[in-house]
Design an enzyme around this catalytic site. Structure first.
Site, PDB file in Angstrom:
ATOM      1  CE  LYS A  24      -3.455  -2.727   2.332  1.00  0.00           C
ATOM      2  NZ  LYS A  24      -4.778  -2.729   3.053  1.00  0.00           N
ATOM      3  CG  HIS A  68      -7.042  -3.197  -2.623  1.00  0.00           C
ATOM      4  ND1 HIS A  68      -7.419  -2.407  -1.429  1.00  0.00           N
ATOM      5  CD2 HIS A  68      -6.241  -4.246  -2.014  1.00  0.00           C
ATOM      6  CE1 HIS A  68      -7.193  -2.957  -0.533  1.00  0.00           C
ATOM      7  NE2 HIS A  68      -6.353  -4.040  -0.860  1.00  0.00           N
ATOM      8  CD  GLU A 104      -7.866  -8.052  -0.732  1.00  0.00           C
ATOM      9  OE1 GLU A 104      -6.878  -8.510   0.079  1.00  0.00           O
ATOM     10  OE2 GLU A 104      -7.978  -7.082  -1.122  1.00  0.00           O
TER      11      GLU A 104
HETATM   12  C1  PEP Z   1      -5.330  -5.843   1.597  1.00  0.00           C
HETATM   13  O1  PEP Z   1      -5.240  -4.763   1.909  1.00  0.00           O
HETATM   14  O2  PEP Z   1      -5.354  -6.501   0.420  1.00  0.00           O
HETATM   15  C2  PEP Z   1      -5.309  -6.660   2.929  1.00  0.00           C
HETATM   16  C3  PEP Z   1      -5.428  -7.873   2.774  1.00  0.00           C
HETATM   17  O3  PEP Z   1      -4.827  -6.093   4.030  1.00  0.00           O
HETATM   18  P1  PEP Z   1      -4.925  -6.790   5.492  1.00  0.00           P
HETATM   19  O4  PEP Z   1      -4.175  -7.975   5.492  1.00  0.00           O
HETATM   20  O5  PEP Z   1      -4.118  -5.850   6.360  1.00  0.00           O
HETATM   21  O6  PEP Z   1      -6.221  -7.161   6.107  1.00  0.00           O
END
Ligand code: PEP
Length: 249
Positions: free
Chosen positions: A11, A94, A166
């Site tokens: 990120k 994302h 996600e």
């Molecule tokens: C992401 O941002 O793709 C993610 C999975 O973050 P985290 O592992 O911090 O939840």
């Protein structure tokens, strides 16, 4: 056999020297799993990271790109620019891009097309928000995110696509989908692909889980039959934690 993949999304973290330090730490750790490993530094550090990691089996990938070939898009980066610094894979869709930068399914379809036209591999992200999960609408939401951005593609294109489920409510929150919730959704995603493209395509596409994957939960999540790896945020910023997740396979 589907590829197992663990990708770290850094990120908007790490300036150049922090990027170099993290890469230095990553290179010291032995990889004991067969999973492909990728890291996604911020744009300004891609070239340096690529140069530092090109003789290793850690692939450097990008977090985003624009769909246009070039032109008056101040602040944006094209597929060919990424390719010119060695980048072959890009994360698209994302939830942070969707939420904070208003990326729509329509825009993402164009980005996917641009990446594929440049022979890049895409890690395509999607997932439901908490209200969708609570109202039982999560499969509809995920199904339409996939259909709207990807179902104009032909079957062959899926050789270059990795999916990343996600759930937004699990990203950066410390709350993880249970291994069963992840498996159920991944099986639904695979069935959605099978209904459109057939079992051969559906069985060949890697589907990653992302959302608070940590060293202490990775193994259980990765043990599920339709979970082919992880997209890792917070834990990817620490070399030891990241490799503990990689080596959980
Ligand atoms: C992401 O941002 O793709 C993610 C999975 O973050 P985290 O592992 O911090 O939840």
């Amino acid at each position: 056999m589907r590829k197992q993949i663990v990708a770290g999304n850094w990120k908007m973290n790490n300036d150049l020297s922090q990027t170099e330090s993290l890469i230095y730490e990553l290179k010291k750790i032995e990889k004991t799993s067969t999973a492909e490993v990728m890291v996604a530094p911020t744009f300004t550090n891609l070239y340096k990271a690529f140069e530092s990691l090109k003789d290793t089996d850690i692939e450097v990938i990008a977090q985003n790109m624009h769909f246009a070939v070039n032109g008056a898009y101040t602040g944006e980066i094209s597929a060919s620019m990424l390719k010119s610094v060695g980048i072959q894979t890009v994360i698209l869709g994302h939830s942070e891009r969707r939420e904070y930068f208003n990326e729509t399914d329509e825009m993402l379809a164009k980005k996917v097309d641009a990446a594929l036209a440049n022979s890049m591999r895409v890690i395509f992200c999607f997932g439901e928000v908490l209200e969708d999960r609570k109202s039982g609408n999560h499969e509809n939401v995920v199904g339409s995110q996939i259909k709207n951005a990807l179902f104009h593609l032909d079957a062959d294109a899926f050789k270059h696509i990795v999916l990343a489920y996600e759930p937004v409510w699990a990203i950066g929150t410390g709350e993880t989908a249970s291994p069963e919730q992840a498996q159920d959704m991944h099986a639904f995603i695979r069935k959605t692909l099978a209904d459109k493209y057939g079992n051969e395509v559906a069985d060949s596409v890697s589907i990653l889980y992302g959302g608070s994957v940590k060293p202490n939960n990775a193994q259980e999540i990765f043990s599920k039959p339709d979970v082919d790896g992880g997209l890792i945020g917070g834990a990817a910023l620490n070399a030891t934690d990241f490799f503990a997740i990689v080596n959980a396979f």
